[in-house]
Design a protein around this motif. Structure first.
Motif, PDB file in Angstrom:
ATOM      1  N   ASP A  74     -27.324  74.163  -3.013  1.00 34.46           N
ATOM      2  CA  ASP A  74     -27.635  75.191  -4.013  1.00 34.46           C
ATOM      3  C   ASP A  74     -26.393  75.503  -4.833  1.00 34.46           C
ATOM      4  OD1 ASP A  74     -26.045  76.674  -2.339  1.00 34.46           O
ATOM      5  OD2 ASP A  74     -27.428  78.345  -2.116  1.00 34.46           O
ATOM      6  N   GLY A  75     -25.405  74.635  -4.770  1.00 28.96           N
ATOM      7  CA  GLY A  75     -24.156  74.819  -5.502  1.00 28.96           C
ATOM      8  C   GLY A  75     -23.028  75.269  -4.597  1.00 28.96           C
ATOM      9  N   LEU A  76     -23.366  75.986  -3.520  1.00 22.20           N
ATOM     10  CA  LEU A  76     -22.335  76.476  -2.615  1.00 22.20           C
ATOM     11  C   LEU A  76     -22.617  76.069  -1.172  1.00 22.20           C
ATOM     12  CD1 LEU A  76     -19.732  78.189  -2.676  1.00 22.20           C
ATOM     13  CD2 LEU A  76     -21.131  80.199  -2.212  1.00 22.20           C
ATOM     14  N   ALA A  77     -23.853  76.284  -0.745  1.00 17.95           N
ATOM     15  CA  ALA A  77     -24.240  75.915   0.620  1.00 17.95           C
ATOM     16  C   ALA A  77     -24.880  74.534   0.608  1.00 17.95           C
ATOM     17  CB  ALA A  77     -25.215  76.942   1.183  1.00 17.95           C
ATOM     18  N   GLY A  78     -24.787  73.850   1.726  1.00 14.62           N
ATOM     19  CA  GLY A  78     -25.396  72.529   1.842  1.00 14.62           C
ATOM     20  C   GLY A  78     -26.398  72.504   2.984  1.00 14.62           C
ATOM     21  N   ILE A  79     -27.423  71.673   2.836  1.00 21.37           N
ATOM     22  CA  ILE A  79     -28.376  71.442   3.927  1.00 21.37           C
ATOM     23  C   ILE A  79     -28.487  69.934   4.122  1.00 21.37           C
ATOM     24  CG2 ILE A  79     -30.766  71.683   4.733  1.00 21.37           C
ATOM     25  CD1 ILE A  79     -31.076  74.152   3.008  1.00 21.37           C
ATOM     26  N   SER A  80     -28.259  69.487   5.338  1.00 23.97           N
ATOM     27  CA  SER A  80     -28.428  68.082   5.665  1.00 23.97           C
ATOM     28  C   SER A  80     -29.683  67.902   6.488  1.00 23.97           C
ATOM     29  CB  SER A  80     -27.238  67.576   6.494  1.00 23.97           C
ATOM     30  OG  SER A  80     -26.115  67.345   5.685  1.00 23.97           O
ATOM     31  N   VAL A  81     -30.425  66.851   6.189  1.00 21.69           N
ATOM     32  CA  VAL A  81     -31.607  66.498   6.981  1.00 21.69           C
ATOM     33  C   VAL A  81     -31.358  65.112   7.563  1.00 21.69           C
ATOM     34  CG1 VAL A  81     -34.092  66.059   6.932  1.00 21.69           C
ATOM     35  CG2 VAL A  81     -33.130  67.876   5.507  1.00 21.69           C
ATOM     36  N   PHE A  82     -31.342  65.017   8.892  1.00 21.96           N
ATOM     37  CA  PHE A  82     -31.143  63.731   9.562  1.00 21.96           C
ATOM     38  C   PHE A  82     -32.447  63.331  10.243  1.00 21.96           C
ATOM     39  CE2 PHE A  82     -27.058  65.946   9.718  1.00 21.96           C
ATOM     40  CZ  PHE A  82     -26.164  64.990   9.238  1.00 21.96           C
ATOM     41  N   ILE A  83     -32.837  62.092  10.053  1.00 21.35           N
ATOM     42  CA  ILE A  83     -34.025  61.592  10.736  1.00 21.35           C
ATOM     43  C   ILE A  83     -33.641  60.314  11.467  1.00 21.35           C
ATOM     44  CG2 ILE A  83     -36.418  60.787  10.489  1.00 21.35           C
ATOM     45  CD1 ILE A  83     -35.458  62.460   7.514  1.00 21.35           C
ATOM     46  N   GLU A  84     -33.870  60.275  12.760  1.00 18.16           N
ATOM     47  CA  GLU A  84     -33.616  59.041  13.485  1.00 18.16           C
ATOM     48  C   GLU A  84     -34.730  58.774  14.480  1.00 18.16           C
ATOM     49  OE1 GLU A  84     -30.369  58.782  16.385  1.00 18.16           O
ATOM     50  OE2 GLU A  84     -29.963  60.889  15.975  1.00 18.16           O
ATOM     51  N   SER A  85     -34.910  57.493  14.753  1.00 18.57           N
ATOM     52  CA  SER A  85     -35.990  57.087  15.653  1.00 18.57           C
ATOM     53  C   SER A  85     -35.690  57.543  17.074  1.00 18.57           C
ATOM     54  CB  SER A  85     -36.139  55.574  15.601  1.00 18.57           C
ATOM     55  OG  SER A  85     -36.980  55.157  16.647  1.00 18.57           O
ATOM     56  N   LEU A  86     -36.707  57.993  17.772  1.00 18.97           N
ATOM     57  CA  LEU A  86     -36.535  58.372  19.174  1.00 18.97           C
ATOM     58  C   LEU A  86     -36.158  57.157  20.016  1.00 18.97           C
ATOM     59  CD1 LEU A  86     -39.383  60.955  19.920  1.00 18.97           C
ATOM     60  CD2 LEU A  86     -36.937  61.364  19.723  1.00 18.97           C
ATOM     61  N   ALA A  87     -36.430  55.964  19.476  1.00 18.78           N
ATOM     62  CA  ALA A  87     -36.047  54.735  20.166  1.00 18.78           C
ATOM     63  C   ALA A  87     -34.530  54.634  20.320  1.00 18.78           C
ATOM     64  CB  ALA A  87     -36.588  53.528  19.409  1.00 18.78           C
ATOM     65  N   ASN A  88     -33.781  55.391  19.452  1.00 14.36           N
ATOM     66  CA  ASN A  88     -32.312  55.401  19.553  1.00 14.36           C
ATOM     67  C   ASN A  88     -31.834  56.220  20.749  1.00 14.36           C
ATOM     68  OD1 ASN A  88     -32.455  54.138  17.127  1.00 14.36           O
ATOM     69  ND2 ASN A  88     -31.568  55.806  15.923  1.00 14.36           N
ATOM     70  N   LYS A  89     -32.750  56.889  21.398  1.00 12.77           N
ATOM     71  CA  LYS A  89     -32.424  57.785  22.513  1.00 12.77           C
ATOM     72  C   LYS A  89     -31.358  58.802  22.127  1.00 12.77           C
ATOM     73  CE  LYS A  89     -33.793  54.828  26.351  1.00 12.77           C
ATOM     74  NZ  LYS A  89     -34.320  53.688  25.593  1.00 12.77           N
TER      75      LYS A  89
END
Lengths: 331, 167
Positions: free
Chosen positions: A268-283
């Motif tokens: 939003d110009g100051l704060a950041g939001i990261s979204v991580f998606i990984e397969s459950l196969a990665n344990k």
């Protein structure tokens, strides 16, 4: 140091978009100056970080030279906790003797405060200058970022009047409670800064003395060589909080030897939001749930066969809103 | 003179000694300044709300003026000097703690998270953990996020404190 700041200021004054509104130019100018100062100033000092009942005293050193940026953060007291960054490489020594060697992604170009981000800033925060104050013995300008809704935190920053360096920072929630704050208690800007710790070479073997190297070989968990590729992943945030825009989308490894994850970044110009998606196969080792560390909230949940993790310097409701609306829209 | 004033402040002088010292303080402007400084320290310790914002600068100056003890001294005066120095040094820390406590809310983060989630659009229940220290693998996400977040741009390496504090 001085010519650098001069250069930074020259770059600021010539930056397009900043000149559009003279009333805003000053406040945004300060933020940009602070960003430049954080990257270009040589400094070392001690700061106190407080969040709830948690208090940390840390030593920080930052050097910028022809080889780039070098910085070190040492937790004082307790077991060894230290983070060293040499340009895009990061070494972590966290308690158990583990040395994680990471390659920093997306951190190459700075400042990340692009003109469009600065305009987003004005849409989401009311920015004003506060009273002049002191911080760590230096004269400081204060900047207040008052959010226009309850999806983000309020920030107050004390910036060194000469260099722009951040001297103090406070983050407040909607009722005005302090979420976290930090302040330098002692700060040296420029001058003779200890550089012995600076990592001279990209190879981790060459940068440590013999005993350190032995420790390194024993405990090294990952070596540099992680990757990041810009992608169109197909993952979408259905109910993206107002004012946030996507600034990055990539497929990356968090550590070498680990399977790649999808990483979306919103700001939003100051704060950041990261979204991580990984397969459950990665344990993945992370357990689902909501976690807080000062201004940062982490929420992890399982979506079909994937682990979804949302990280942001935003209130829990904002992180949850993102997490609950993530879906795979197909590529 | 400084240590005499400090002793006087501590109420460790005999009455006649105190009177003699007080009249000397009145005559010497430098001693008067010293007397005021000690009272300021006392006031701050008692009334943290009224702390002067610029106190750290005054104290820094004071710490520099404060002499380092090199010459051997009697046991008593060493103890007193130690008090005087530590009072100035600990006041630096106190001033900062006061600055922080003025702005500190009493609610822990987890409790707040609970409150905020109740007002969230979602009705699902969330388990809130006070810290993710127990959660291995969280560091990777935290570090990866800090690399790309605009807040890192302003605060620099200080943002790594979140990873450090999570331990």
């Amino acid at each position: 140091m001085k010519p650098r700041i001069f250069l930074a200021l020259a770059m600021l004054s010539s930056a397009p978009g900043v000149m559009a509104d003279p009333a805003r130019q000053d406040d945004q100018g300060w933020l940009k100056t602070m960003a430049f100062a954080a990257h270009l100033t040589d400094y070392s000092g001690t700061f106190i970080y407080q969040s709830g009942s948690h208090v940390e005293i840390s030593r920080i050193t930052h050097v910028s030279d022809a080889a780039g940026e070098h910085e070190r953060l040492e937790g004082l007291g307790g077991e060894r906790r230290e983070i060293i960054r040499n340009n895009d490489q990061v070494w972590c020594y966290l308690g158990d003797g583990k040395v994680l060697v990471k390659k920093r992604e997306g951190g190459g170009a700075f400042p990340a405060l692009l003109p469009e981000q600065l305009s987003a800033l004005n849409e989401n925060y009311l920015i004003r200058q506060g009273e002049e104050d002191m911080g760590a013995g230096f004269h400081a300008h204060t900047l207040i970022f008052q959010p226009r809704d309850n999806l983000r935190y309020a920030h107050k920053m004390w910036s060194h009047s000469d260099s722009g360096l951040l001297l103090k920072a406070v983050v407040l929630d909607e009722p005005g409670h302090v979420i976290e704050q930090y302040a330098f208690t002692q700060l040296t800007i420029g001058g003779n800064i200890d550089r012995k710790w600076i990592v001279p070479d990209k190879s981790p073997d060459k940068l440590l003395d013999k005993s350190q190297r032995q420790q390194h070989q024993q405990h090294i968990v990952a070596a540099p060589g992680t990757t990041a590729v810009a992608v169109v992943s197909g993952w979408q945030v259905g109910a993206l909080p107002d004012g946030f825009r996507k600034i990055l989308e990539m497929r990356r490894t968090l550590r070498e030897g680990k399977a790649p994850v999808t990483h979306l970044v919103f700001s939003d110009g100051l704060a950041g939001i990261s979204v991580f998606i990984e397969s459950l196969a990665n344990k993945p080792e992370v357990r689902p749930g909501l976690y807080s560390q000062g201004v940062i909230q982490i929420y992890s949940k399982i979506v079909d066969d994937n682990l979804l993790t949302v990280v942001g310097e935003v209130p829990p409701r904002t992180v949850l809103q993102v997490a609950e609306s993530v879906y795979f829209g197909g590529q | 003179m400084k240590e005499r004033i400090s002793t006087l402040m501590d109420g460790e002088l005999f009455e006649d000694e105190s009177e003699a010292l007080l009249s000397r303080i009145k005559l010497h402007p430098e001693a008067k300044h010293e007397w005021q400084t000690y009272h300021l320290i006392g006031d701050v310790l008692r009334q943290p709300d009224h702390i002067s914002r610029d106190i750290s600068a005054a104290l820094r100056e004071r710490l520099q003026i404060e002499p380092t003890i090199l010459a051997p001294q009697s046991r008593v005066s060493k103890k007193i000097r130690y008090f005087a120095m530590s009072a100035a040094a600990s006041l630096m820390a106190l001033a900062l703690v006061v600055w922080m406590s003025v702005q500190v809310g009493s609610e822990p983060a987890a409790q707040m998270a609970m409150q905020q989630q109740s007002s969230a659009v979602q009705t699902a229940s969330y388990s809130v953990s006070p810290s993710y220290a127990v959660n291995k693998g969280m560091d990777d996400y935290l570090m990866a996020h800090q690399e790309v977040s605009p807040s890192t741009d302003v605060a620099g390496a200080a943002t790594y404190i979140h990873t450090v504090a999570a331990r």
